[in-house]
Design an enzyme around this catalytic site. Sequence first.
Site, PDB file in Angstrom:
ATOM      1  N   ASP A 257       0.887  -1.152   0.000  1.00 25.37           N
ATOM      2  CA  ASP A 257       0.000   0.000   0.000  1.00 25.37           C
ATOM      3  C   ASP A 257       0.930   1.208   0.000  1.00 25.37           C
ATOM      4  O   ASP A 257       2.131   1.091   0.237  1.00 25.37           O
ATOM      5  CB  ASP A 257      -0.948  -0.006   1.207  1.00 25.37           C
TER       6      ASP A 257
HETATM    7  C1  BGC Z   1      -4.866   3.337  -0.070  1.00 28.22           C
HETATM    8  C2  BGC Z   1      -4.890   2.371  -1.235  1.00 28.22           C
HETATM    9  C3  BGC Z   1      -4.677   3.118  -2.512  1.00 28.22           C
HETATM   10  C4  BGC Z   1      -3.350   3.865  -2.424  1.00 28.22           C
HETATM   11  C5  BGC Z   1      -3.006   4.644  -3.664  1.00 28.22           C
HETATM   12  C6  BGC Z   1      -3.629   4.226  -0.082  1.00 28.22           C
HETATM   13  O1  BGC Z   1      -3.755   5.245   0.838  1.00 28.22           O
HETATM   14  O2  BGC Z   1      -4.934   2.635   1.136  1.00 28.22           O
HETATM   15  O3  BGC Z   1      -6.120   1.701  -1.258  1.00 28.22           O
HETATM   16  O4  BGC Z   1      -4.720   2.253  -3.596  1.00 28.22           O
HETATM   17  O5  BGC Z   1      -3.415   4.775  -1.348  1.00 28.22           O
HETATM   18  O6  BGC Z   1      -3.822   5.746  -3.788  1.00 28.22           O
END
Ligand code: BGC
Length: 725
Positions: A257
């Site tokens: 993530d």
């Molecule tokens: C989220 C993800 C997301 C990523 C990119 C993170 O803060 O938890 O679900 O895909 O950001 O935006």
Amino acid sequence: MKQLFLVLVLMLSANVSFIFAQEEAVEKQIDQIIDQLSLEEKVKMCHAQSKFSSPGVERLGIPEIWMSDGPHGVRAEIEWDSWSYAGWTNDSCTAFPALTALASTFNPTLAHKYGVAVGEEARYRKKDILLGPGVNIYRTPLNGRNFEYMGEDPYLASIMSVPYIQGVQTNGVAACVKHYVLNNQEIWRSHINVQLSDRALHEIYLPAFKADVEQGDVWSVMGAYNKYNGQHTSHHEVLINQILKGDWGFDGVVVTDWGSAHDTKEAALNGLDIEMGTGTDGLTTSKENVYDYYYLAKPFLEMIKNGEIDESVVDDKVRRILRLMYRTNMDKTRPFGKKANAEHFQVAREVAQEGIILLKNSKSFLPINPETKQTIAVIGENATRMMTVGGGSSELKTVHEISPLQGIEERFINANVVHAMGYASGPSQYGRVIPSALNTDSLKKAAIDIAKVADIVLFVGGLNKSHEQDCENGDRKGLNLPFGQDELLADIMAVNKNVAVVLVSGNAVAMPWQSKAKAIVQAWYLGSEAGYALADVLSGDVNPSGKLPFSFPVKLEDNGAHAFDELSYPGDGTDQVYKEDILVGYRWHDTKNIKPLYAFGHGLSYTSFKINNAAVAKNNYKKGDSIQLSVDITNTGKVDGAEVIQVYVHDKESSVMRPIKELKSFEKVSLNAGQSKKVDFSIDVNAFAFYDETQSDWNLESGAYQLLIGTASDKIIKTINIQVE
Ligand code: BGC
């Protein structure tokens, strides 16, 4: 006939060996590429070069990988190095309904259509990985991101996410199932250390990911922010090395993530393949490239160079990355994709129509006849608030978003539709709350004034996509409706008896006014076509057929996660223990005998159905058998409609505690008024097993089981006894 069969078998095996040969050829090409890459080039491929891309190898023409959120549409372009939007003018999308709405359709065919359409947009926008679907289990109604997930039941989440993934990937775009795993709350998400039994992990939280890997053949998986048993999940020895890549044989790419990597050695050795979004520890002011300081950048290179980590470790990551590329941006045969278009808006509308749930409908209050000349007061901020904006990473810039008010006004042209906001929540914010500056009393007064003179009140409220509502990086503060809506509703209901409540939310809410509402509709976040789909259902143009993918508790403590001390939720700031264990959602309500306000699987229709003649071919089974069950269903009402037949299993004698019932199969059946159909189910007996901690494996005990057949988890109509030897 025999000959035809033989020809078919030969064709099939020829096809299978062709695919094997192709895969072998790709693996050989990958080996050849790896041989040509320098160590520096290989390490570079394992971490970001910008917010949403990782580098290729220019010298060899190996492309970059471009990623995008996900999961409800393709997000607007983000700047190279910051979270700001890049300001492109060609990056508007179709906003599809949130995944809770998709789960509520109980229609896997529609999930496939959704996947194909959103994948086409990702492909057209030159994305190689679409960051979705999300299949974290709905453990608490306070989790700010439940709206991005598929509810509380592992079987439902599996059945609905697999076709979504397959649909996306037909475009040569990798789906990226997230967040692996146990990211079931937003509060303290980056450090909370989740502890739970192996049984709960395997029975509740892992199955959807497992199905997505084994049945969906998903090409990438995103780690989560939180820890599990003391180690961050994005580089976890047990979760990634042993389970995901070992037991399940996942051959794709594990992506962090954004900012969930914390340690070079763990990232290197515990299965992380691409590191994204890491904070730069103040290095942003450095003259050097900040991405060089990622855990899987220079520090990784150093460790390989000094022999602490073997070069085969980076080779494995690069092999996986190249494999993903051969499936996506290096596949010369992949289709070209499609921009947001009428066909995609139609898919969005269909999902929205089928996802809307009729929770209550006293004396057939709904549908509202669009021919009637009457005054309809539409009250509530969510009648006009944009819901594709906000919520965090799933926010979308859509070509259009039809508000509930617009949808109602356009459909009920014979009525006098009047609107009042009634309450105000303030602007949509991430990570903070800015209260509205509008005067609460005047808003309320305007609402009561129109409610007094209206024939019908449609209250369109719920939550929204701002901080501490349905939004990333924060949880809700309680189960009740925010911004004074409960009080406002009580006041409206005191002056008008004909009130229907439309809840726009991704979470369950308490309903102190429930008994006074004539009808209650759960309308989720429905995306571009929200208002049209809602009007379709309110007018009766579409007969509602959605079913709840999670239970609505009467009060917060009725939910399993909240029945214990704060260590269960939200944790003590460091650790958290899932004390309800496997009893998540309806498993808790049923087993503890706590009646929910609305049960998992509940959803009404404008027609009625009757289930008859549920029968199995035989009553005794061996392990590995499948049960052939058939059920007759009749639409006994006056309008066409669809019902979801749900089959749960109850284990009558077990050496361990089992939930009262667990969903094992379902089928959505469309029936014209008066029509009957026979519906066949094939249920694998092995699916009745529990995860046995003493053997660290699934265990199917012999004994008596029951099949419970119904139209909601609290509406079981037929019970069939069976015996497993
Ligand atoms: C989220 C993800 C997301 C990523 C990119 C993170 O803060 O938890 O679900 O895909 O950001 O935006």
